[in-house]
Design a protein around this motif. Sequence first.
Motif, PDB file in Angstrom:
ATOM      1  N   UNK A  17     -32.584  -9.333 -39.189  1.00  0.00           N
ATOM      2  CA  UNK A  17     -31.675 -10.055 -38.299  1.00  0.00           C
ATOM      3  C   UNK A  17     -30.314 -10.253 -38.980  1.00  0.00           C
ATOM      4  N   UNK A  18     -30.342 -10.675 -40.238  1.00  0.00           N
ATOM      5  CA  UNK A  18     -29.101 -10.921 -40.973  1.00  0.00           C
ATOM      6  C   UNK A  18     -28.297  -9.636 -41.124  1.00  0.00           C
ATOM      7  N   UNK A  19     -28.967  -8.546 -41.451  1.00  0.00           N
ATOM      8  CA  UNK A  19     -28.281  -7.257 -41.567  1.00  0.00           C
ATOM      9  C   UNK A  19     -27.640  -6.860 -40.240  1.00  0.00           C
ATOM     10  N   UNK A  20     -28.351  -7.040 -39.157  1.00  0.00           N
ATOM     11  CA  UNK A  20     -27.816  -6.671 -37.845  1.00  0.00           C
ATOM     12  C   UNK A  20     -26.577  -7.489 -37.502  1.00  0.00           C
ATOM     13  N   UNK A  21     -26.602  -8.814 -37.705  1.00  0.00           N
ATOM     14  CA  UNK A  21     -25.423  -9.603 -37.328  1.00  0.00           C
ATOM     15  C   UNK A  21     -24.216  -9.254 -38.193  1.00  0.00           C
ATOM     16  N   UNK A  22     -24.445  -8.899 -39.460  1.00  0.00           N
ATOM     17  CA  UNK A  22     -23.330  -8.483 -40.323  1.00  0.00           C
ATOM     18  C   UNK A  22     -22.799  -7.114 -39.899  1.00  0.00           C
ATOM     19  N   UNK A  23     -23.680  -6.182 -39.568  1.00  0.00           N
ATOM     20  CA  UNK A  23     -23.232  -4.870 -39.106  1.00  0.00           C
ATOM     21  C   UNK A  23     -22.470  -4.973 -37.793  1.00  0.00           C
ATOM     22  N   UNK A  58     -20.026 -12.721 -33.605  1.00  0.00           N
ATOM     23  CA  UNK A  58     -19.380 -13.852 -34.274  1.00  0.00           C
ATOM     24  C   UNK A  58     -17.866 -13.681 -34.242  1.00  0.00           C
ATOM     25  N   UNK A  59     -17.164 -14.791 -34.193  1.00  0.00           N
ATOM     26  CA  UNK A  59     -15.715 -14.810 -34.059  1.00  0.00           C
ATOM     27  C   UNK A  59     -15.005 -14.393 -35.344  1.00  0.00           C
ATOM     28  N   UNK A  60     -15.474 -14.902 -36.477  1.00  0.00           N
ATOM     29  CA  UNK A  60     -14.776 -14.678 -37.742  1.00  0.00           C
ATOM     30  C   UNK A  60     -15.792 -14.576 -38.878  1.00  0.00           C
ATOM     31  N   UNK A  61     -15.290 -14.215 -40.041  1.00  0.00           N
ATOM     32  CA  UNK A  61     -16.152 -14.134 -41.215  1.00  0.00           C
ATOM     33  C   UNK A  61     -16.729 -15.512 -41.546  1.00  0.00           C
ATOM     34  N   UNK A  62     -15.917 -16.551 -41.426  1.00  0.00           N
ATOM     35  CA  UNK A  62     -16.402 -17.914 -41.680  1.00  0.00           C
ATOM     36  C   UNK A  62     -17.519 -18.278 -40.696  1.00  0.00           C
ATOM     37  N   UNK A  63     -17.346 -17.934 -39.453  1.00  0.00           N
ATOM     38  CA  UNK A  63     -18.354 -18.180 -38.427  1.00  0.00           C
ATOM     39  C   UNK A  63     -19.654 -17.448 -38.779  1.00  0.00           C
ATOM     40  N   UNK A  64     -19.526 -16.201 -39.192  1.00  0.00           N
ATOM     41  CA  UNK A  64     -20.686 -15.391 -39.567  1.00  0.00           C
ATOM     42  C   UNK A  64     -21.423 -16.004 -40.768  1.00  0.00           C
ATOM     43  N   UNK A  65     -20.691 -16.395 -41.777  1.00  0.00           N
ATOM     44  CA  UNK A  65     -21.307 -16.994 -42.962  1.00  0.00           C
ATOM     45  C   UNK A  65     -21.964 -18.324 -42.616  1.00  0.00           C
ATOM     46  N   UNK A  66     -21.289 -19.134 -41.783  1.00  0.00           N
ATOM     47  CA  UNK A  66     -21.840 -20.450 -41.449  1.00  0.00           C
ATOM     48  C   UNK A  66     -23.084 -20.344 -40.578  1.00  0.00           C
ATOM     49  N   UNK A  67     -23.320 -19.191 -39.963  1.00  0.00           N
ATOM     50  CA  UNK A  67     -24.566 -18.954 -39.230  1.00  0.00           C
ATOM     51  C   UNK A  67     -25.599 -18.241 -40.099  1.00  0.00           C
ATOM     52  N   UNK A  68     -25.147 -17.410 -41.035  1.00  0.00           N
ATOM     53  CA  UNK A  68     -26.070 -16.625 -41.853  1.00  0.00           C
ATOM     54  C   UNK A  68     -26.875 -17.490 -42.821  1.00  0.00           C
ATOM     55  N   UNK A  69     -26.206 -18.347 -43.562  1.00  0.00           N
ATOM     56  CA  UNK A  69     -26.894 -19.111 -44.611  1.00  0.00           C
ATOM     57  C   UNK A  69     -27.991 -20.003 -44.035  1.00  0.00           C
ATOM     58  N   UNK A  70     -27.685 -20.880 -43.068  1.00  0.00           N
ATOM     59  CA  UNK A  70     -28.776 -21.695 -42.524  1.00  0.00           C
ATOM     60  C   UNK A  70     -29.797 -20.871 -41.751  1.00  0.00           C
ATOM     61  N   UNK A  71     -29.357 -19.771 -41.133  1.00  0.00           N
ATOM     62  CA  UNK A  71     -30.282 -18.909 -40.409  1.00  0.00           C
ATOM     63  C   UNK A  71     -31.311 -18.271 -41.340  1.00  0.00           C
ATOM     64  N   UNK A  72     -30.866 -17.848 -42.504  1.00  0.00           N
ATOM     65  CA  UNK A  72     -31.776 -17.263 -43.490  1.00  0.00           C
ATOM     66  C   UNK A  72     -32.778 -18.312 -43.964  1.00  0.00           C
ATOM     67  N   UNK A 114     -24.802 -17.686 -33.386  1.00  0.00           N
ATOM     68  CA  UNK A 114     -26.216 -18.045 -33.492  1.00  0.00           C
ATOM     69  C   UNK A 114     -26.432 -19.546 -33.651  1.00  0.00           C
ATOM     70  N   UNK A 115     -25.449 -20.348 -33.328  1.00  0.00           N
ATOM     71  CA  UNK A 115     -25.567 -21.793 -33.527  1.00  0.00           C
ATOM     72  C   UNK A 115     -26.706 -22.409 -32.725  1.00  0.00           C
ATOM     73  N   UNK A 116     -26.865 -22.008 -31.486  1.00  0.00           N
ATOM     74  CA  UNK A 116     -27.971 -22.535 -30.678  1.00  0.00           C
ATOM     75  C   UNK A 116     -29.312 -22.172 -31.276  1.00  0.00           C
ATOM     76  N   UNK A 117     -29.413 -20.958 -31.790  1.00  0.00           N
ATOM     77  CA  UNK A 117     -30.636 -20.514 -32.449  1.00  0.00           C
ATOM     78  C   UNK A 117     -30.896 -21.347 -33.702  1.00  0.00           C
ATOM     79  N   UNK A 118     -29.858 -21.630 -34.473  1.00  0.00           N
ATOM     80  CA  UNK A 118     -30.015 -22.396 -35.710  1.00  0.00           C
ATOM     81  C   UNK A 118     -30.428 -23.835 -35.410  1.00  0.00           C
TER      82      UNK A 118
END
Length: 160
Positions: A17-23, A58-72, A114-118
Motif C-alpha cells: 500500500x505504501x509503495x503504491x501511494x508513493x508511486x 495526495x496533494x503534496x509531499x508533506x501530505x504524503x508523509x503525514x499519511x504514510x508514517x501513521x498508516x504504516x 488517506x486521512x479517513x483511513x488512518x
Amino acid sequence: MDARKIFLRSIFWVGGFTLIIWLVYFFKVAFAPSIDEFGVYPKTLIGLRGILFMPYTHESLEHLISNSVPGIILGLVILNSYPRSGLLSILFIQIFSGLFVWMFAEPGYFHIGASGLIYGMASYLVACGWLRKDTKSGLIAFLVVRSEERRVGKECTSWC
C-alpha cells in the motif's frame, strides 16, 4: 498461522500500500497533476469512484508523509494483532470513510488522501483494545494520533 508468517504478510500488505501511494504521488508530479480528480467529489455520481481511489492520491509531499508514517504503524499493528479480521477491516474502513466523505463533506472540490483511513484504523484499534481488553493496541493507536497532534497549527493538507 505462526507469528512469522503473520508478520511477513502484514509487511507485504502495508509495504505494498505504501509503495503504491508513493508511486502514484510521483506519477502525479511527473505526468498527471489532474489525478486528484480521482478523489471523492461529494454528492455526485462521478465522485463515488473516489471512495476507492481517494487514499492513493495526495496533494503534496508533506501530505504524503503525514499519511504514510501513521498508516504504516497502524496498518502493521492491525494486521499483526488481528490477522484474521485485519485486512477485511481495513477494506471496510476505506469504503465507509470514503462513503461518509461523499455523503457529508463540503461539495465543490475533490477530497484526497488517506486521512479517513488512518482515523478509521486508529478508531478500530481503540475499539478493539477496549472490547477485547487489549490495552496495547489501543494505546499504540492513541499514541500515533497524539504524536500527529503536534502538527496542529502548522499549515497542512491532511489530518494534522
